[in-house]
Scaffold this motif. Structure first.
Motif, short mmCIF file in Angstrom:
data_model
loop_
_atom_site.label_atom_id
_atom_site.label_comp_id
_atom_site.label_asym_id
_atom_site.label_seq_id
_atom_site.Cartn_x
_atom_site.Cartn_y
_atom_site.Cartn_z
N ILE A 70 43.00 34.48 36.90
CA ILE A 70 42.06 35.60 36.96
C ILE A 70 40.71 35.39 38.17
CG2 ILE A 70 39.82 36.46 35.83
CD1 ILE A 70 42.64 37.76 34.57
N LYS A 71 40.95 33.78 37.93
CA LYS A 71 39.62 33.42 38.98
C LYS A 71 40.18 33.61 40.47
CE LYS A 71 37.52 29.67 36.18
NZ LYS A 71 37.32 28.81 36.20
N LEU A 72 42.03 33.62 40.98
CA LEU A 72 42.55 34.28 41.83
C LEU A 72 41.89 35.85 42.24
CD1 LEU A 72 43.99 32.36 44.04
CD2 LEU A 72 45.85 33.09 42.87
N LEU A 73 42.36 36.08 41.20
CA LEU A 73 42.20 37.76 41.83
C LEU A 73 40.85 38.06 41.88
CD1 LEU A 73 43.54 40.30 41.72
CD2 LEU A 73 42.71 40.50 39.17
N ALA A 74 39.53 36.95 41.12
CA ALA A 74 38.70 38.55 41.82
C ALA A 74 37.67 37.83 42.93
CB ALA A 74 37.39 37.44 40.54
N VAL A 75 38.28 36.24 43.24
CA VAL A 75 38.12 35.51 44.46
C VAL A 75 38.85 36.58 45.69
CG1 VAL A 75 38.16 33.93 45.79
CG2 VAL A 75 37.67 33.50 44.17
N PHE A 76 40.13 37.05 45.12
CA PHE A 76 40.82 37.41 45.93
C PHE A 76 40.04 39.17 46.57
CE2 PHE A 76 44.54 41.14 47.40
CZ PHE A 76 44.75 39.43 48.53
N ILE A 77 39.69 39.78 45.59
CA ILE A 77 38.77 40.82 45.83
C ILE A 77 37.93 40.04 46.56
CG2 ILE A 77 38.28 43.18 44.50
CD1 ILE A 77 40.38 42.68 42.04
N LEU A 78 37.21 40.03 46.24
CA LEU A 78 36.13 39.43 46.90
C LEU A 78 36.10 39.25 48.17
CD1 LEU A 78 32.64 39.93 46.85
CD2 LEU A 78 32.97 36.58 45.91
N SER A 79 37.17 38.68 48.47
CA SER A 79 37.27 37.76 50.18
C SER A 79 37.69 39.48 50.81
CB SER A 79 38.05 36.89 49.76
OG SER A 79 39.42 37.39 49.86
#
Length: 177
Positions: A70-79
């Motif tokens: 979940i954290k990886l997905l959130a960071v990916f979208i933010l990046s």
């Protein structure tokens, strides 16, 4: 008019550095919620420990593995939004370095706040310690006070500051060449 994608000029250097710092700060501050989630499960975990069902480190390890996607997905979208829309360096390698910096910073600060929650008895104290620590990490990240202008007794904080390392790496990648 100067093209914002033109990497040969220093036009917008401060704003690009500010954007990078803001995004890294956002990743660090969003993990402050780890303190609340740690206290929400504490009674159940302590009961399991008293019954010798499993060790508390097993629960902490599973929490790392289950929260990471979940954290990886959130960071990916933010990046994606904060790298390509403001026209940072148009290079795939630089983008993946930016993404890696954000992921590592988010994990480091997440572990820092989980440690704050584990060392304190109540949520109020843990939030106070976490808020103070994020403030100190922000001030000594090198964005607000450059490393050469830091007071000599506080300069050592830079060496234990994950925001400092992520910021320096992201800025060096952005302005390389």
């Amino acid at each position: 008019r100067i093209d914002p994608r033109d990497q040969s000029t220093t036009e917008g250097a401060y704003s690009r550095g500010g954007l990078i710092f803001f995004v890294l700060l956002f990743c660090a501050v969003t993990t402050l919620a780890e303190i609340s989630s740690s206290f929400a499960n504490r009674a159940i975990i302590m009961k399991h420990k008293s019954y010798s069902m499993y060790h508390t480190s097993a629960e902490a390890l599973q929490e790392i593995f289950t929260e990471f996607p979940i954290k990886l997905l959130a960071v990916f979208i933010l990046s994606l939004l904060t790298y390509w829309m403001p026209s940072l360096k148009w290079d795939a390698g630089a983008y993946f370095q930016y993404l890696l910096n954000m992921i590592v910073l988010q994990q480091c600060t997440s572990f820092l706040f989980k440690c704050c929650a584990a060392m304190t008895k109540d949520g109020t104290t843990a939030h106070a310690v976490g808020g103070l620590s994020i403030l100190i990490l922000c001030i000594y990240s090198g964005f607000f006070i450059p490393a050469g202008q830091m007071h000599h007794w506080g300069r050592w904080i830079r060496y234990i500051n994950p925001i400092n390392y992520a910021f320096e790496s992201a800025v060096a990648t952005e302005f390389h060449g």
